[in-house]
Design a protein around this motif. Structure first.
Motif, PDB file in Angstrom:
ATOM      1  N   ARG A 165      26.610  37.893  28.320  1.00  0.00           N
ATOM      2  CA  ARG A 165      25.577  37.497  29.257  1.00  0.00           C
ATOM      3  C   ARG A 165      25.706  35.866  29.268  1.00  0.00           C
ATOM      4  NH1 ARG A 165      21.648  39.607  31.937  1.00  0.00           N
ATOM      5  NH2 ARG A 165      21.553  41.461  30.702  1.00  0.00           N
ATOM      6  N   GLU A 166      26.145  35.286  28.194  1.00  0.00           N
ATOM      7  CA  GLU A 166      26.115  33.754  28.197  1.00  0.00           C
ATOM      8  C   GLU A 166      27.232  33.148  28.996  1.00  0.00           C
ATOM      9  OE1 GLU A 166      26.200  35.728  25.546  1.00  0.00           O
ATOM     10  OE2 GLU A 166      24.352  35.447  24.591  1.00  0.00           O
ATOM     11  N   GLY A 167      28.273  33.920  29.492  1.00  0.00           N
ATOM     12  CA  GLY A 167      29.158  33.490  30.572  1.00  0.00           C
ATOM     13  C   GLY A 167      29.721  32.207  29.994  1.00  0.00           C
ATOM     14  N   LEU A 168      29.424  31.351  30.628  1.00  0.00           N
ATOM     15  CA  LEU A 168      30.210  29.900  30.636  1.00  0.00           C
ATOM     16  C   LEU A 168      29.692  29.176  29.141  1.00  0.00           C
ATOM     17  CD1 LEU A 168      32.427  27.905  31.569  1.00  0.00           C
ATOM     18  CD2 LEU A 168      30.341  26.925  32.954  1.00  0.00           C
ATOM     19  N   GLN A 212      35.183  39.457  24.441  1.00  0.00           N
ATOM     20  CA  GLN A 212      36.370  38.511  24.593  1.00  0.00           C
ATOM     21  C   GLN A 212      35.913  37.489  25.136  1.00  0.00           C
ATOM     22  OE1 GLN A 212      39.071  40.633  27.006  1.00  0.00           O
ATOM     23  NE2 GLN A 212      37.873  40.699  28.635  1.00  0.00           N
ATOM     24  N   PHE A 213      36.855  36.287  24.878  1.00  0.00           N
ATOM     25  CA  PHE A 213      36.703  35.188  25.103  1.00  0.00           C
ATOM     26  C   PHE A 213      37.913  34.679  26.335  1.00  0.00           C
ATOM     27  CE2 PHE A 213      34.590  34.956  21.261  1.00  0.00           C
ATOM     28  CZ  PHE A 213      33.506  34.400  21.722  1.00  0.00           C
ATOM     29  N   GLU A 214      37.745  33.683  27.136  1.00  0.00           N
ATOM     30  CA  GLU A 214      38.713  33.341  28.230  1.00  0.00           C
ATOM     31  C   GLU A 214      38.849  31.562  27.707  1.00  0.00           C
ATOM     32  OE1 GLU A 214      39.985  32.458  32.648  1.00  0.00           O
ATOM     33  OE2 GLU A 214      38.883  34.310  32.102  1.00  0.00           O
ATOM     34  N   ILE A 215      40.009  31.248  27.452  1.00  0.00           N
ATOM     35  CA  ILE A 215      39.918  30.028  27.065  1.00  0.00           C
ATOM     36  C   ILE A 215      40.882  29.082  27.969  1.00  0.00           C
ATOM     37  CG2 ILE A 215      40.427  27.871  25.257  1.00  0.00           C
ATOM     38  CD1 ILE A 215      39.319  30.338  23.575  1.00  0.00           C
ATOM     39  N   GLN A 216      40.584  27.810  28.706  1.00  0.00           N
ATOM     40  CA  GLN A 216      41.480  27.189  29.308  1.00  0.00           C
ATOM     41  C   GLN A 216      41.422  25.677  28.540  1.00  0.00           C
ATOM     42  OE1 GLN A 216      40.718  27.395  33.489  1.00  0.00           O
ATOM     43  NE2 GLN A 216      40.384  29.475  33.495  1.00  0.00           N
ATOM     44  N   ALA A 217      42.582  25.230  28.058  1.00  0.00           N
ATOM     45  CA  ALA A 217      42.548  23.848  27.380  1.00  0.00           C
ATOM     46  C   ALA A 217      43.896  23.445  27.379  1.00  0.00           C
ATOM     47  CB  ALA A 217      41.943  24.154  26.008  1.00  0.00           C
ATOM     48  N   SER A 218      43.875  21.873  27.429  1.00  0.00           N
ATOM     49  CA  SER A 218      45.307  21.413  27.682  1.00  0.00           C
ATOM     50  C   SER A 218      45.932  21.088  26.394  1.00  0.00           C
ATOM     51  CB  SER A 218      44.883  20.123  28.554  1.00  0.00           C
ATOM     52  OG  SER A 218      44.013  19.339  27.733  1.00  0.00           O
ATOM     53  N   GLY A 219      45.048  21.053  25.352  1.00  0.00           N
ATOM     54  CA  GLY A 219      45.362  20.807  23.720  1.00  0.00           C
ATOM     55  C   GLY A 219      45.244  21.817  22.914  1.00  0.00           C
TER      56      GLY A 219
END
Length: 160
Positions: A30-33, A57-64
């Protein structure tokens, strides 16, 4: 990223000290973002506050290079047994004390400042503050409480 089965309220610590672009962390609960920031980030958020929408599960977008740690509230939340706490950025706090009104401030921030609080005895609570930029005010907060702060600046919480 799949997680082991999480059935209890938990805290997520996400760190990406060298991120340079938009960083996003989402849960399927429910927390989402959980995180949506540009540049370096380090902060905490809670997950599984409500039993009917658990994170798997988590979805992660990161440049480092980044780290994500999931643990219990007792393991990872910031402890403030006196009922007074100060910080910067996103945090989850176990707020001690015995009061029903809190003085809350936010300074040196220009983005959204959000505070949620739930009484540890009754489970009652919800959204206390949702403002853009600086903030100073008194809000009903029944301590002891579990508090989540989302902020880009310095903040304080204590008895009013």
């Amino acid at each position: 990223m799949k997680t082991p089965e999480l059935t209890d309220l938990s805290v997520v610590v996400f760190k990406c000290p060298r991120c340079t672009s938009n960083t996003i962390v989402q849960s399927d609960g429910r927390e989402g973002l959980l995180v949506n920031e540009i540049g370096a980030y380090s902060g905490k958020a809670w997950i599984n506050l409500e039993e009917d929408s658990l994170t798997s599960q988590f979805e992660i977008q990161a440049s480092g290079k980044w780290t994500l740690t999931v643990g219990t509230v007792e393991q990872l939340a910031t402890k403030a047994p006196s009922g007074k706490v100060a910080g910067r950025g996103d945090d989850v706090i176990i707020l001690g004390g015995d009061y029903d009104t809190a003085k809350i401030t936010h300074s040196k921030g220009s983005s959204n400042f959000v505070v949620y609080a739930y009484n540890l005895d009754s489970g009652e609570g919800g959204l206390l503050v949702n403002e853009i930029g600086g903030y100073s005010g008194r809000r009903p907060l029944e301590a002891p409480a579990l508090v989540q702060v989302k902020a880009d600046g310095n903040w304080t919480i204590g008895p009013a």
